[in-house]
Design an enzyme around this catalytic site. Structure first.
Site, mmCIF file in Angstrom:
data_model
loop_
_atom_site.group_PDB
_atom_site.id
_atom_site.type_symbol
_atom_site.label_atom_id
_atom_site.label_comp_id
_atom_site.label_asym_id
_atom_site.label_seq_id
_atom_site.Cartn_x
_atom_site.Cartn_y
_atom_site.Cartn_z
ATOM 1 N N GLY A 1 -9.239 -10.237 -2.244
ATOM 2 C CA GLY A 1 -8.064 -10.785 -1.562
ATOM 3 C C GLY A 1 -7.664 -12.173 -1.995
ATOM 4 N N ARG B 1 0.824 -1.214 0.000
ATOM 5 C CA ARG B 1 0.000 0.000 0.000
ATOM 6 C C ARG B 1 0.856 1.262 0.000
ATOM 7 N NH1 ARG B 1 -4.623 -2.099 4.283
ATOM 8 N NH2 ARG B 1 -5.972 -3.053 2.723
ATOM 9 N N LYS C 1 -18.940 -18.219 0.238
ATOM 10 C CA LYS C 1 -20.339 -17.985 0.585
ATOM 11 C C LYS C 1 -21.078 -17.105 -0.421
ATOM 12 C CE LYS C 1 -19.720 -18.509 5.567
ATOM 13 N NZ LYS C 1 -19.926 -17.876 6.889
ATOM 14 N N GLY D 1 -12.977 -3.681 -0.197
ATOM 15 C CA GLY D 1 -14.354 -3.209 -0.046
ATOM 16 C C GLY D 1 -14.779 -2.193 -1.084
#
Length: 396
Positions: free
Chosen positions: A354, A35, A198, A377
């Site tokens: 990720g 980052r 999921k 996100g």
């Protein structure tokens, strides 16, 4: 809208919002500086153009004001090394002392502000706090795409204090323009590969992507919620029973919209969740009791490869199986190989999320796809069709 290439930074203090939320070990050493390196081109651009970068970021999740382990002092030496110039550390991010340091900055000098989240007003999006930050600079550069989905003081609210002097940094510009190629105006045929464990974490993305894609490939553990919804026997495979009706709805919507929904036909089933498990290839709708599907099978791999190979735009978000275990990595590796081949043949390919990024790194193909989004996100909310406050603040 101003751009980082055209803006005149000469003699100006540039407030640059970055995402320096990097991991540290117990000795306060940075274990992954991705980052930080991502923000270097923007900071260097300001320096080279005769400006003074004033860098601000959050770091960790401090709960009650300043905490030593979340201080920017742990990052300042490495930032100086990356930039090749000395970096001054402010004692806070607002206040008279910080303002004096900012005013004294000469062109080419760099000031790193202390952790924004030492002030609760940052996450609350407090306008007065944003105004105090704004007093430090002549322009605001948003180069923190990872926090662009948050309407925090430094990521969005601050924009109102710079009506004519707000712009994207190189990193945000790259993320926005590359995601636009997938979301706004994809070359056809467009294929989205949605994997992961999921359905619940991807449901809004899947629903939104049905309005955009020609093909939607479903991979990972979420396959079995769809297979069970269609009446299959999935053994002990992962399944979210509360999403069975939603899975049926998605199958119907795909038919209505003419989207080719590709759900795994066969899988590698195992008698336990372990690398040394006994395995067999079987139909996803016919898994033995007590066994669980942990990867896609050879017929499915062939189908995935054909669909990806015929695509002009490919979005990959989530693995096909438990790729962290070598016994169940073949499906994810096959997707990676197919995405690389599609890229070679002129398709635009974007990998995000990720697990997908971890997969391309594991298989050594990170430099063989068109673009890798590391935003988490913010990228997922873009795919859901949401407007990101940090992007709208600059564009608006």
């Amino acid at each position: 809208m101003q751009t980082i290439e055209s803006y005149d930074f000469s003699g100006k203090k540039a407030l640059i919002r970055v995402d320096f939320n990097v991991p540290l070990n117990d000795k306060f050493e940075i274990t992954d500086d991705t980052r930080m390196t991502a923000a270097v081109p923007t900071i260097k651009k300001v320096i080279e153009a005769g400006g003074s970068p004033i860098i601000m970021s959050h770091f960790g999740r401090p709960k009650n004001g300043p905490e030593d382990k979340f201080s920017m002092k742990h990052l300042v030496a490495h930032l100086a090394e990356l930039l090749g110039v000395d970096v001054k550390l402010a004692p806070d991010c607002i206040g008279a002392e910080v303002k004096a340091l900012a005013e004294a900055l000469k062109p080419g000098e760099v000031l790193l502000l202390e952790n924004l989240r030492f002030h609760k007003e940052e996450e609350k999006g407090d306008e007065a706090f944003a105004g105090q930050l704004a007093e430090l600079g002549d322009c605001w550069v948003n180069d923190a795409f990872g926090t662009a989905h948050r309407a925090h003081a430094s990521t969005a609210v601050i924009a109102k204090f710079f009506p004519n002097d707000k712009l994207f940094g190189f990193l945000v510009n790259d993320e926005v323009s590359n995601l636009d190629k997938v979301v706004a105006n994809p070359a056809r045929p467009m294929t989205a590969i949605m994997g992961g464990a999921k359905v619940s974490t991807k449901i809004t993305i899947i629903e939104n992507m049905l309005n955009t894609v020609d093909n939607l490939i479903i991979g990972g553990g979420m396959i079995f919620t769809f297979v069970k919804a269609m009446g299959g026997n999935i053994g002990a495979s992962l399944c979210e029973d509360e999403y069975l009706e939603m899975a049926k709805t998605i199958i119907e919507k795909a038919k209505e919209k003419g989207v080719n929904l590709v759900i795994a036909e066969d899988c590698v089933a195992a008698d336990k969740f372990a690398n040394d498990a006994n395995t067999e290839v079987c139909l996803t709708k016919n898994i033995k009791d007590g066994w669980l599907g942990l990867d896609v099978g050879p017929k499915t791999i062939a189908t995935f490869k054909e669909v990806i190979g015929n695509s002009k735009t490919v979005l990959w978000n989530g693995p096909a199986g438990v790729f962290e275990m070598d016994a169940f990595a073949a499906g994810t590796k096959a997707i990676g190989d197919a995405v690389v081949e599609a890229t070679k043949n002129g398709a635009f390919t974007l990998v995000g999320g990720g697990d997908s990024v971890a997969a391309v790194n594991k298989f050594g193909i990170a430099d063989k796809v068109s673009y890798i989004s590391t935003a988490g996100g913010a990228m997922l909310e873009t795919l859901e069709g949401k407007v990101l406050p940090g992007i709208a603040a600059v564009r608006g």
